[in-house]
Design a protein around this motif. Structure first.
Motif, PDB file in Angstrom:
ATOM      1  N   SER A 146      15.457  48.271 104.721  1.00 44.12           N
ATOM      2  CA  SER A 146      14.186  47.900 105.358  1.00 44.12           C
ATOM      3  C   SER A 146      14.359  47.179 106.689  1.00 44.12           C
ATOM      4  O   SER A 146      13.496  47.257 107.556  1.00 44.12           O
ATOM      5  CB  SER A 146      13.371  47.021 104.406  1.00 44.12           C
ATOM      6  OG  SER A 146      13.989  45.748 104.252  1.00 44.12           O
ATOM      7  N   ALA A 193      15.042  48.478  99.905  1.00 40.16           N
ATOM      8  CA  ALA A 193      15.142  47.056 100.246  1.00 40.16           C
ATOM      9  C   ALA A 193      16.302  46.821 101.202  1.00 40.16           C
ATOM     10  O   ALA A 193      16.164  46.108 102.208  1.00 40.16           O
ATOM     11  CB  ALA A 193      15.326  46.224  98.977  1.00 40.16           C
ATOM     12  N   ILE A 195       6.727  49.510 101.855  1.00 42.19           N
ATOM     13  CA  ILE A 195       7.367  48.517 102.728  1.00 42.19           C
ATOM     14  C   ILE A 195       6.955  48.742 104.175  1.00 42.19           C
ATOM     15  O   ILE A 195       6.635  47.791 104.909  1.00 42.19           O
ATOM     16  CB  ILE A 195       8.902  48.577 102.581  1.00 42.19           C
ATOM     17  CG1 ILE A 195       9.312  48.068 101.186  1.00 42.19           C
ATOM     18  CG2 ILE A 195       9.588  47.751 103.666  1.00 42.19           C
ATOM     19  CD1 ILE A 195      10.786  48.228 100.879  1.00 42.19           C
ATOM     20  N   VAL A 212      13.776  40.501 102.196  1.00 46.57           N
ATOM     21  CA  VAL A 212      13.255  40.997 100.927  1.00 46.57           C
ATOM     22  C   VAL A 212      13.556  39.995  99.819  1.00 46.57           C
ATOM     23  O   VAL A 212      14.688  39.509  99.703  1.00 46.57           O
ATOM     24  CB  VAL A 212      13.868  42.365 100.554  1.00 46.57           C
ATOM     25  CG1 VAL A 212      13.300  42.852  99.227  1.00 46.57           C
ATOM     26  CG2 VAL A 212      13.604  43.389 101.657  1.00 46.57           C
ATOM     27  N   VAL A 260      18.460  39.800 101.491  1.00 47.51           N
ATOM     28  CA  VAL A 260      17.813  40.024 100.195  1.00 47.51           C
ATOM     29  C   VAL A 260      18.100  38.820  99.307  1.00 47.51           C
ATOM     30  O   VAL A 260      19.244  38.390  99.186  1.00 47.51           O
ATOM     31  CB  VAL A 260      18.329  41.314  99.515  1.00 47.51           C
ATOM     32  CG1 VAL A 260      17.690  41.493  98.143  1.00 47.51           C
ATOM     33  CG2 VAL A 260      18.060  42.534 100.395  1.00 47.51           C
ATOM     34  N   THR A 279       8.966  41.530 102.361  1.00 45.19           N
ATOM     35  CA  THR A 279       8.701  42.336 101.161  1.00 45.19           C
ATOM     36  C   THR A 279       9.033  41.525  99.912  1.00 45.19           C
ATOM     37  O   THR A 279      10.042  40.823  99.881  1.00 45.19           O
ATOM     38  CB  THR A 279       9.561  43.617 101.159  1.00 45.19           C
ATOM     39  OG1 THR A 279       9.259  44.394 102.328  1.00 45.19           O
ATOM     40  CG2 THR A 279       9.316  44.452  99.907  1.00 45.19           C
TER      41      THR A 279
END
Length: 687
Positions: free
Chosen positions: A69, A66, A42, A73, A201, A229
């Motif tokens: 980060s 995740a 990442i 994501v 996310v 990501t």
């Protein structure tokens, strides 16, 4: 920058927050190493292909980096079932323990959300309902739509997800009115997409990821938000999903449904413009004529034919051209009146899309097929620049085939190669691919070559489970070869003593649907004769979800299934203690895409058996074998009835890729394994 200045490993250590929140927590070195590798990927905006054996805890290993980060994501899973499990179970649990204000959204394809417009149309038109059961289902869907926040049909418990009515209570890209819809402010799908735009996310599935890529290619608005990501869970499914979505399918049943909807809309809203019934009937005539001309395909293996194999190809092309011409006339007339009413606009949009798909199929060109040039048993060579250039030549080649169904004809196309998938990665993105089955005997080249991930970092971690003591691989030494007419009965006769000996449930995995029916029949017959008191369930007699639920409820059921049961099912503990596989899972020889890839491989001097068939079988076998041991306390026997696994030279590539089972070829040892094995001890469930 990351949200918190924590080392990734700190979360997983014995003195970390997970250990304090989960009773019986165990530190797993492989889980920590996987999480660290994902975090590094990442940060570097690079590509990681990571195989993590069952029990590694890969879900938390990718969710933790995740969440930390600090960027957007996307997590893409193999199926909607896994998607729901991740969103409703794993994500809330991890968020609670980590105490992070991470906004996580669930996003599915439009066919999963109730459409207010189409629901309203059904309520106003009784002819759209096909049974008394659908009258009741419509009422339930209306009640659900009025109180639901998500509109996700998965949450509508009173109407099965596979109920036919959902096809009319949801929208498609072709019949969605978008901003012209009178219910646009209440649209569940648009709300879900807005929520995804705002989330940190987003949990999706592979199908939606590829649907988004297709729309981007066509210059249409994106389905998915831009992401820093992308994490692909169950990544072994990606090559097949890419092949399906980067191709096209048009069924004559779709055209017939379109004609019905169009006729109703035109007679209601534009009766004075044309003789709509007459025009629709003419298109219908040519649709039926096309199916009639293609009737010879019904006698071919699998009731399918590649374009070149279509019987009386000239007549087929003529019938297809006639149908295209009449459909084109109808669509042009629809476009001319579409502004009169939303129903006409939806019909025009559907017709335009159908016409475009048929045109793409009928005008696709394939290169000349050269004679086969490689021997079947030639060993594969390492990839070179020449290999790369030949793949680039395959880039735009489409494989076309026709399927003949009971009530329809289906025109299919798919790319010969999906290695161009890698070009969709943006330079500022990180891509992570993870699964328990990505390598073939520790080699990732089959997976990375298919998707063009030539510069990816590859890593693998073995399962922490004690397979040697907990599981036994049994390959009978006395069974006839799989093509023998005596094989099926001998397989069941050998399986019967194991079924009698095992205390738990039994999963019989077959390579074809025909074998499912036959083995279920033989087992029922054997149980009656031997007075074995176990229920036998088989794929097809109920939905997959209902079969799984019933299997879990019984203490000693036998479930016989094919492709959809080789992966994605979890039966821990004594629910499942015996898995039996009839044959090595080589792809069917009548698969048109595989057939075309094999031909292309031979033309280029390759060995398709070792480049395509062996790797595919190895990954599928690992998936099937993976059903047996799902937790540290699981145990049992894996029986593979195909002697080629140990008697053919290539068999080593297959069984060496499996976990380190104890092995035997003798029935007595397999039966005694159940006698000497101790009941499993319950341990903490750690994702």
């Amino acid at each position: 920058m990351r949200v918190l200045d924590f080392e990734i490993s700190d979360w997983f250590l014995q003195e970390g927050p997970f250990a304090g929140a989960i009773p019986g927590y165990k530190v797993r070195d492989a889980q920590i190493q996987l999480a660290q590798a994902i975090d590094e990927t990442i940060q570097a905006k690079s590509v990681l292909v990571a195989e993590a054996g069952t029990g590694t805890g890969k879900t938390w290993a990718y969710l933790v980096p995740a969440f930390l980060s600090g960027g957007k994501v996307i997590v893409s899973t193999g199926t909607r079932t896994l998607q729901d499990q991740l969103y409703t179970k794993d994500v809330p649990r991890l968020k609670k323990i980590m105490a992070l204000p991470v906004h996580v959204a669930l996003l599915k394809g439009r066919s999963n959300y109730v459409c207010h417009y189409h629901l309203d149309r059904m309520e106003q038109d009784d002819r759209s309902l096909r049974s008394k059961e659908e009258v009741v289902q419509l009422r339930y869907i209306r009640q659900f739509a009025d109180r639901s926040h998500s509109g996700d049909k998965t949450d509508c418990a009173k109407v099965p997800e596979d109920a036919d009515i959902w096809g009319r209570a949801t929208s498609t890209r072709e019949n969605c009115l978008n901003q012209d819809c009178p219910f646009v402010k209440d649209c569940f799908m648009l709300k879900a997409r807005r929520n995804a735009q705002e989330a940190d996310v987003v949990v999706i599935n592979h199908a939606l990821f590829f649907a988004d890529l297709v729309l981007k290619e066509e210059g249409i608005a994106d389905l998915l938000p831009a992401a820093d990501t992308v994490i692909f869970d169950e990544a072994h499914q990606l090559p097949d999903t890419a092949t399906r979505f980067l191709g096209d399918t048009v069924a004559t049943s779709q055209i017939m449904d379109f004609l019905k909807v169009t006729e109703v809309a035109c007679l209601s809203q534009a009766r004075d413009s044309a003789r709509w019934s007459e025009i629709c009937k003419k298109v219908e005539y040519y649709v039926k004529d096309l199916r009639l001309v293609a009737a010879g395909i019904d006698k071919l293996p699998g009731k399918k034919a590649t374009y070149e194999q279509i019987p009386e190809l000239d007549k087929f092309n003529e019938a297809l051209a006639n149908m295209e011409d009449e459909l084109d006339k109808l669509v042009r007339m629809l476009v001319a009146v579409q502004e009169r009413h939303p129903d006409l606009m939806a019909a025009a949009k559907s017709g335009t899309e159908l016409r475009a798909k048929i045109y793409r199929w009928s005008h696709a060109a394939l290169p000349e097929v050269e004679p086969d040039s490689a021997e079947e048993n030639e060993e594969p060579e390492n990839e070179t620049s020449a290999d790369t250039s030949k793949k680039n030549r395959q880039q735009d080649i489409l494989v076309r085939w026709v399927e003949f169904g009971l009530h329809h004809l289906r025109l299919n196309s798919a790319p010969l190669s999906v290695h161009t998938f890698a070009r969709y990665k943006k330079p500022e993105q990180a891509w992570v691919f993870t699964s328990a089955t990505l390598s073939v005997y520790k080699d990732f080249s089959h997976f990375t070559r298919q998707l063009g991930l030539h510069n990816a970092r590859t890593e693998r971690w073995e399962s922490p489970f004690n397979y040697k003591d907990k599981a036994l691989l049994y390959v009978p030494n006395h069974l006839p070869e799989t093509q023998s007419p005596d094989f099926a009965q001998a397989f069941v006769d050998t399986l019967l003593p194991l079924i009698k000996a095992t205390p738990g449930g039994v999963l019989v995995l077959c390579t074809t649907l025909r074998a499912v029916d036959y083995f279920a029949h033989l087992l029922i017959k054997a149980f009656d004769k031997e007075d074995v008191d176990r229920p036998v369930m088989k794929q097809g007699e109920s939905t997959r979800g209902q079969l799984i639920q019933r299997f879990r409820q019984h203490a000693n059921a036998v479930l016989v299934g094919s492709a959809s049961f080789w992966e994605g099912v979890d039966f821990p503990g004594d629910i499942l203690t015996l898995v039996a596989i009839d044959k090595l899972p080589f792809a069917p020889p009548d698969d048109p895409v595989l057939e075309a890839r094999i031909k292309a491989c031979r033309q280029e001097g390759g060995n398709p058996f070792f480049e395509y068939q062996i790797p595919g079988a190895a990954i599928a076998l690992k998936q099937g074998a993976g059903r047996l041991i799902r937790t540290e306390s699981d145990w049992g026997v894996l029986m593979v009835g195909d002697r080629r696994l140990v008697e053919k030279p290539y068999g080593k590539l297959l069984w060496r890729g499996l976990p380190s089972f104890s092995r035997t070829r003798y029935l007595e040892e397999a039966v005694s394994f159940f006698d000497k094995s101790e009941p499993p001890v319950d341990e903490a469930n750690q994702t």
